[in-house]
Design an enzyme around this catalytic site. Sequence first.
Site, PDB file in Angstrom:
ATOM      1  CE  LYS A  35      -2.469   1.756   3.596  1.00 15.42           C
ATOM      2  NZ  LYS A  35      -2.301   3.222   3.596  1.00 15.42           N
ATOM      3  CG  ASP A  62      -4.770   4.623   1.271  1.00 16.56           C
ATOM      4  OD1 ASP A  62      -5.905   5.022   0.982  1.00 16.56           O
ATOM      5  OD2 ASP A  62      -4.362   4.495   2.447  1.00 16.56           O
ATOM      6  CE  LYS A  64      -7.627   6.998   3.709  1.00 16.54           C
ATOM      7  NZ  LYS A  64      -6.301   6.352   3.701  1.00 16.54           N
ATOM      8  CG  ASP A  67     -10.829  18.446  -5.890  1.00 13.67           C
ATOM      9  OD1 ASP A  67     -11.696  19.262  -6.270  1.00 13.67           O
ATOM     10  OD2 ASP A  67      -9.666  18.779  -5.603  1.00 13.67           O
ATOM     11  CB  ILE A  68     -15.079  19.217  -8.493  1.00  9.91           C
ATOM     12  CG1 ILE A  68     -13.791  19.527  -9.274  1.00  9.91           C
ATOM     13  CG2 ILE A  68     -15.381  20.331  -7.480  1.00  9.91           C
ATOM     14  CD1 ILE A  68     -13.907  20.756 -10.166  1.00  9.91           C
ATOM     15  CG  ASN A  70     -12.919  18.072 -14.956  1.00  7.30           C
ATOM     16  OD1 ASN A  70     -13.019  17.294 -15.900  1.00  7.30           O
ATOM     17  ND2 ASN A  70     -12.056  19.080 -14.932  1.00  7.30           N
ATOM     18  CB  THR A  71     -10.398  17.737  -9.694  1.00  7.75           C
ATOM     19  OG1 THR A  71     -10.656  19.044 -10.202  1.00  7.75           O
ATOM     20  CG2 THR A  71      -9.012  17.690  -9.096  1.00  7.75           C
ATOM     21  CB  THR A 126     -11.509   3.819  11.626  1.00  9.43           C
ATOM     22  OG1 THR A 126     -10.198   3.877  11.097  1.00  9.43           O
ATOM     23  CG2 THR A 126     -12.357   2.862  10.828  1.00  9.43           C
ATOM     24  NE  ARG A 188      -1.420  -2.469  15.566  1.00 10.98           N
ATOM     25  CZ  ARG A 188      -1.457  -1.903  14.365  1.00 10.98           C
ATOM     26  NH1 ARG A 188      -1.790  -2.613  13.301  1.00 10.98           N
ATOM     27  NH2 ARG A 188      -1.137  -0.641  14.196  1.00 10.98           N
ATOM     28  N   GLY A 216       0.235  -2.458   8.776  1.00  9.78           N
ATOM     29  CA  GLY A 216       1.459  -1.677   8.641  1.00  9.78           C
ATOM     30  C   GLY A 216       2.501  -2.075   9.651  1.00  9.78           C
ATOM     31  NE  ARG A 217       1.652   2.000  13.244  1.00  7.17           N
ATOM     32  CZ  ARG A 217       0.886   2.736  14.052  1.00  7.17           C
ATOM     33  NH1 ARG A 217       1.446   3.535  14.938  1.00  7.17           N
ATOM     34  NH2 ARG A 217      -0.423   2.680  13.954  1.00  7.17           N
TER      35      ARG A 217
HETATM   36  O1  C5P Z   1       0.628   0.592  11.045  1.00  8.94           O
HETATM   37  P1  C5P Z   1      -0.834   0.313  10.896  1.00  8.94           P
HETATM   38  O2  C5P Z   1      -1.159  -1.172  10.741  1.00  8.94           O
HETATM   39  O3  C5P Z   1      -1.678   0.986  11.948  1.00  8.94           O
HETATM   40  O4  C5P Z   1      -1.208   0.978   9.499  1.00  8.94           O
HETATM   41  C1  C5P Z   1      -2.515   1.011   9.036  1.00  8.94           C
HETATM   42  C2  C5P Z   1      -2.565   1.642   7.683  1.00  8.94           C
HETATM   43  O5  C5P Z   1      -3.933   1.720   7.285  1.00  8.94           O
HETATM   44  C3  C5P Z   1      -2.020   3.068   7.627  1.00  8.94           C
HETATM   45  O6  C5P Z   1      -1.390   3.221   6.357  1.00  8.94           O
HETATM   46  C4  C5P Z   1      -3.238   3.943   7.706  1.00  8.94           C
HETATM   47  O7  C5P Z   1      -3.106   5.136   6.988  1.00  8.94           O
HETATM   48  C5  C5P Z   1      -4.289   3.059   7.062  1.00  8.94           C
HETATM   49  N1  C5P Z   1      -5.648   3.312   7.530  1.00  8.94           N
HETATM   50  C6  C5P Z   1      -6.054   3.176   8.854  1.00  8.94           C
HETATM   51  N2  C5P Z   1      -7.351   3.434   9.208  1.00  8.94           N
HETATM   52  C7  C5P Z   1      -8.226   3.800   8.280  1.00  8.94           C
HETATM   53  C8  C5P Z   1      -7.829   3.914   6.954  1.00  8.94           C
HETATM   54  C9  C5P Z   1      -6.518   3.659   6.613  1.00  8.94           C
HETATM   55  O8  C5P Z   1      -5.298   2.823   9.734  1.00  8.94           O
HETATM   56  N3  C5P Z   1      -9.485   4.003   8.617  1.00  8.94           N
END
Ligand code: C5P
Length: 242
Positions: A35, A62, A64, A67-68, A70-71, A126, A188, A216-217
């Site tokens: 991502k 990602d 996100k 905007d309008i 067209n953009t 979220t 997690r 992610g982490r």
């Molecule tokens: O490190 P971690 O697992 O928390 O990363 C979650 C990823 O998901 C991040 O890139 C974050 O921007 C994205 N994300 C999120 N919650 C959302 C939408 C996207 O944590 N509602």
Amino acid sequence: MLAHTPQLIVALDYPDAFRALEMAQQLIPARPWMKVGLELLMHAGPRIVADLRDLGLDVFLDGKFHDIPNTVAGAVRGAVITGARMVNVHAGGGLRMMRAAREAADVAAMTNALPRPLLIGVTVLTSLSEEELREEVGCARSATAQVIALARLAREVGLDGVVASVLEAAAIKEACGPDFLVITPGIRPARADDDQRRVATPAAAARAGADFLVVGRPITQAENPLAACEAIQAEIRGTANG
Ligand code: C5P
């Protein structure tokens, strides 16, 4: 038993291309999706998507967009050309905006002889509490009702799915059908302890019907990222088989 095995997407939240590509390279044997979010996009530029594709990895851009019409259509055309396999826009941009995004994705894919990326709607972030949604954003509905309403709109205009929390995944499938994709962040492994609060384990996300899990982490900051990635994939498969 689940009808499908969800795919794992690893969030490469880095402020430079070098570290992102180094992490991606370590994860190649597990073949998760990558991502690219706003942080990496702004530091590395859209070229990072092609660099990740060159490693043989599928990419969720990602961006996100909000905007309008067209953009957003123009931004989606650019996103398609990067070679991303999944792209997102804010469903709150409305029906006309989402329809313009879908049409732009179709045309850009056809004219560039590329597969059309999956087009995903962002529902309610979220990070917003019920109170913030009501008092600051001015939304009279509960967060869940708003998520479902936006998911229905996204489905109506031909988007492929939405980003939502695990808590809402089953209700979205119920409202929009089993083929409408649900992408869930906030994942997690059982014993993780960090700043994410409304979290679910990979197994719980898979059981709730999520099609893609964003992590992610727990992977990128693990001592052994490949092992952490493979352990999460095994947890997902375990759910799928049992
Ligand atoms: O490190 P971690 O697992 O928390 O990363 C979650 C990823 O998901 C991040 O890139 C974050 O921007 C994205 N994300 C999120 N919650 C959302 C939408 C996207 O944590 N509602």
